[in-house]
Write an enzyme that holds these catalytic residues in place. Sequence first.
Site, PDB file in Angstrom:
ATOM      1  N   ARG A 199      -7.092  15.358  12.055  1.00 26.02           N
ATOM      2  CA  ARG A 199      -7.164  16.662  12.720  1.00 26.02           C
ATOM      3  C   ARG A 199      -6.196  16.664  13.883  1.00 26.02           C
ATOM      4  O   ARG A 199      -6.279  15.818  14.773  1.00 26.02           O
ATOM      5  CB  ARG A 199      -8.586  16.941  13.211  1.00 26.02           C
ATOM      6  CG  ARG A 199      -8.831  18.407  13.594  1.00 26.02           C
ATOM      7  CD  ARG A 199     -10.168  18.589  14.272  1.00 26.02           C
ATOM      8  NE  ARG A 199     -10.153  18.006  15.604  1.00 26.02           N
ATOM      9  CZ  ARG A 199     -11.133  17.260  16.105  1.00 26.02           C
ATOM     10  NH1 ARG A 199     -12.201  16.979  15.402  1.00 26.02           N
ATOM     11  NH2 ARG A 199     -11.034  16.768  17.332  1.00 26.02           N
ATOM     12  N   LYS A 257      -3.794   9.213  29.943  1.00 30.27           N
ATOM     13  CA  LYS A 257      -4.561   9.031  28.712  1.00 30.27           C
ATOM     14  C   LYS A 257      -4.618   7.567  28.293  1.00 30.27           C
ATOM     15  O   LYS A 257      -3.585   6.922  28.125  1.00 30.27           O
ATOM     16  CB  LYS A 257      -3.927   9.834  27.574  1.00 30.27           C
ATOM     17  CG  LYS A 257      -4.032  11.338  27.738  1.00 30.27           C
ATOM     18  CD  LYS A 257      -3.594  12.035  26.463  1.00 30.27           C
ATOM     19  CE  LYS A 257      -4.064  13.466  26.430  1.00 30.27           C
ATOM     20  NZ  LYS A 257      -3.831  14.086  25.107  1.00 30.27           N
ATOM     21  N   LYS A 290      -2.534   6.862  21.478  1.00 27.07           N
ATOM     22  CA  LYS A 290      -1.687   7.700  22.330  1.00 27.07           C
ATOM     23  C   LYS A 290      -0.302   7.101  22.515  1.00 27.07           C
ATOM     24  O   LYS A 290       0.682   7.821  22.695  1.00 27.07           O
ATOM     25  CB  LYS A 290      -2.362   7.887  23.691  1.00 27.07           C
ATOM     26  CG  LYS A 290      -3.742   8.515  23.619  1.00 27.07           C
ATOM     27  CD  LYS A 290      -3.693   9.871  22.933  1.00 27.07           C
ATOM     28  CE  LYS A 290      -5.058  10.512  22.881  1.00 27.07           C
ATOM     29  NZ  LYS A 290      -5.984   9.814  21.961  1.00 27.07           N
ATOM     30  N   GLU A 294      -9.331   8.027  20.797  1.00 24.34           N
ATOM     31  CA  GLU A 294      -9.479   9.370  20.279  1.00 24.34           C
ATOM     32  C   GLU A 294     -10.775   9.968  20.789  1.00 24.34           C
ATOM     33  O   GLU A 294     -11.676   9.267  21.246  1.00 24.34           O
ATOM     34  CB  GLU A 294      -9.495   9.351  18.746  1.00 24.34           C
ATOM     35  CG  GLU A 294      -8.181   8.933  18.117  1.00 24.34           C
ATOM     36  CD  GLU A 294      -8.209   9.057  16.597  1.00 24.34           C
ATOM     37  OE1 GLU A 294      -9.100   9.740  16.071  1.00 24.34           O
ATOM     38  OE2 GLU A 294      -7.333   8.471  15.947  1.00 24.34           O
ATOM     39  N   GLY A 295     -10.862  11.300  20.675  1.00 20.64           N
ATOM     40  CA  GLY A 295     -12.085  11.975  21.099  1.00 20.64           C
ATOM     41  C   GLY A 295     -12.050  12.309  22.577  1.00 20.64           C
ATOM     42  O   GLY A 295     -11.242  11.793  23.348  1.00 20.64           O
ATOM     43  N   ASN A 301      -5.995  13.174  15.649  1.00 26.77           N
ATOM     44  CA  ASN A 301      -7.129  12.283  15.436  1.00 26.77           C
ATOM     45  C   ASN A 301      -7.107  11.768  14.002  1.00 26.77           C
ATOM     46  O   ASN A 301      -7.200  12.556  13.059  1.00 26.77           O
ATOM     47  CB  ASN A 301      -8.435  13.036  15.679  1.00 26.77           C
ATOM     48  CG  ASN A 301      -8.556  13.548  17.089  1.00 26.77           C
ATOM     49  OD1 ASN A 301      -8.875  12.797  18.009  1.00 26.77           O
ATOM     50  ND2 ASN A 301      -8.303  14.831  17.287  1.00 26.77           N
ATOM     51  N   ARG A 357     -12.767  24.877  19.449  1.00 28.59           N
ATOM     52  CA  ARG A 357     -13.773  24.460  20.429  1.00 28.59           C
ATOM     53  C   ARG A 357     -13.432  25.104  21.766  1.00 28.59           C
ATOM     54  O   ARG A 357     -12.256  25.161  22.144  1.00 28.59           O
ATOM     55  CB  ARG A 357     -13.807  22.941  20.567  1.00 28.59           C
ATOM     56  CG  ARG A 357     -14.327  22.220  19.335  1.00 28.59           C
ATOM     57  CD  ARG A 357     -14.057  20.745  19.401  1.00 28.59           C
ATOM     58  NE  ARG A 357     -12.627  20.490  19.371  1.00 28.59           N
ATOM     59  CZ  ARG A 357     -12.074  19.299  19.602  1.00 28.59           C
ATOM     60  NH1 ARG A 357     -12.837  18.263  19.903  1.00 28.59           N
ATOM     61  NH2 ARG A 357     -10.767  19.136  19.531  1.00 28.59           N
ATOM     62  N   SER A 385     -13.898  14.981  13.490  1.00 31.09           N
ATOM     63  CA  SER A 385     -15.227  15.461  13.103  1.00 31.09           C
ATOM     64  C   SER A 385     -15.314  16.985  13.124  1.00 31.09           C
ATOM     65  O   SER A 385     -14.366  17.683  13.456  1.00 31.09           O
ATOM     66  CB  SER A 385     -16.272  14.864  14.046  1.00 31.09           C
ATOM     67  OG  SER A 385     -15.964  15.198  15.380  1.00 31.09           O
ATOM     68  N   GLU A 387      -3.355  15.855  20.762  1.00 28.95           N
ATOM     69  CA  GLU A 387      -3.435  14.571  20.077  1.00 28.95           C
ATOM     70  C   GLU A 387      -3.607  14.816  18.590  1.00 28.95           C
ATOM     71  O   GLU A 387      -3.909  15.930  18.161  1.00 28.95           O
ATOM     72  CB  GLU A 387      -4.616  13.745  20.596  1.00 28.95           C
ATOM     73  CG  GLU A 387      -5.972  14.398  20.352  1.00 28.95           C
ATOM     74  CD  GLU A 387      -7.129  13.610  20.937  1.00 28.95           C
ATOM     75  OE1 GLU A 387      -6.917  12.445  21.320  1.00 28.95           O
ATOM     76  OE2 GLU A 387      -8.248  14.154  21.000  1.00 28.95           O
TER      77      GLU A 387
END
Length: 450
Positions: A125, A340, A281, A344-345, A146, A426, A151, A144
Amino acid sequence: MAALWEDVFSNEELLEEISTVAVDKALLMGVIMRTKENPNSSDVVSFAPITLLPSPVPRTLFEQAQSVQEDFNLLVDRISQNPSFLEQVLSSTMKVDDFIKRLFQIYRLVVAEGLAQSVFLGINRSDYMFDGREDGTTALKQIEINTIAASFGGLTSRTPAVHQHVLKMLGLTNEARNILPNNPSCGIARGIAKAWELYASEKYVKSRFIAVCDVHCAVCVLLQKLKLRNIRVIRRRLKDVFEGGSLDADKRLYDWEARLLMERSKAVKCPDVATQLVGTKKVQQELSRPRTLEKFLPDEPEAVARIRQTFTGLYTLDMGTEGDKTVEIALANPEQFVLKPQREGGGNNIYGEEIKQVLEKVKHGLERTSYILMDKIKPQPVKNCLLRAAGQTRLSQCISELGVFGVYVRHGDEMVLNERVGHLLRTKAIEHEDGGVAAGVAVLDNPYLV
């Protein structure tokens, strides 16, 4: 964009009434999550946090994000097949980041032994924000990609129905028709099924997803819509695999196990360890360097241009003159950047004055190489109402993050499937710098194209 749904937002009584409608519809549609108080129990669930109404998204930027996803799929896969590049890029990070070091040790070992795996499944994603420019225009900029924390493909497949229902209840029937259809679950299931078909395994698909309600959506599609009723789906934690996993002489995986055992097997891992490393990253930062994309996509100049257009400023913190310069600019203007780590997330990034605090501690040591620096993307806030379990209905100034799901399957050297399969929006209140849905900061949303 800021004026969308203003008639609804200005009516407090209507807001309370329609919020109940939205929550009821979310529960009926299965837009649910386990609770923090009972994270291991499916007996206690609540509706997943969601916006009351869909948020405005520029149509041109949405279409741009869609158009580049298959390019990113191809890029991720090609990088995963280049051990020398990954070792070169991650060499400094591995010295100070034990997690990346351990992943790479597994990768190095299975490459040296010779990969048993011949079928590769990628479910990724790519996440973006809409950067506001001084001239009033907006630009799509990647946050980023993922390769493991990709998810919410399941729950976001069910959220369009919620906002369609809310808009219809408000008498906005035409607007309800404009909510985009979205079913990442279908594409994810199609990728899993194709990988299983090529693997020609025993009739099992094995998953280690934690978001049970979310992954269940893809499982349902896999078994019902694709009519693959002869595939049994089971879940195992890494701990379960470690305790009970083993390989036969032909390296077929009959149960989950610790990561090394999995990587040594013929089983289709999603992601395999190489692809997980691509999601760091540091790799993202290196790809922004001139002529790096061309090394992986030498015959795809248009794809290179599409990908590069989504990049924002990314800067190395490796030891040396270039990294020293990055430290200087970050300390001088910390509000312009995001620091960073290699994860991830949401919930891991560092902002503002905290950047100065961290860099002052690590600026002269190797520890700084565990981070990269990125220009801070500055979206234009819009108004929305964020609904959470046991939360009071209130309006917030919000920003949104658009994710596009991609699925690919490679068999040996042949890419047999490469698709974009859906999107995720989101939204969070502007007072939160970082954090996703699982972290309790952002909520699920739908784009309303403008």
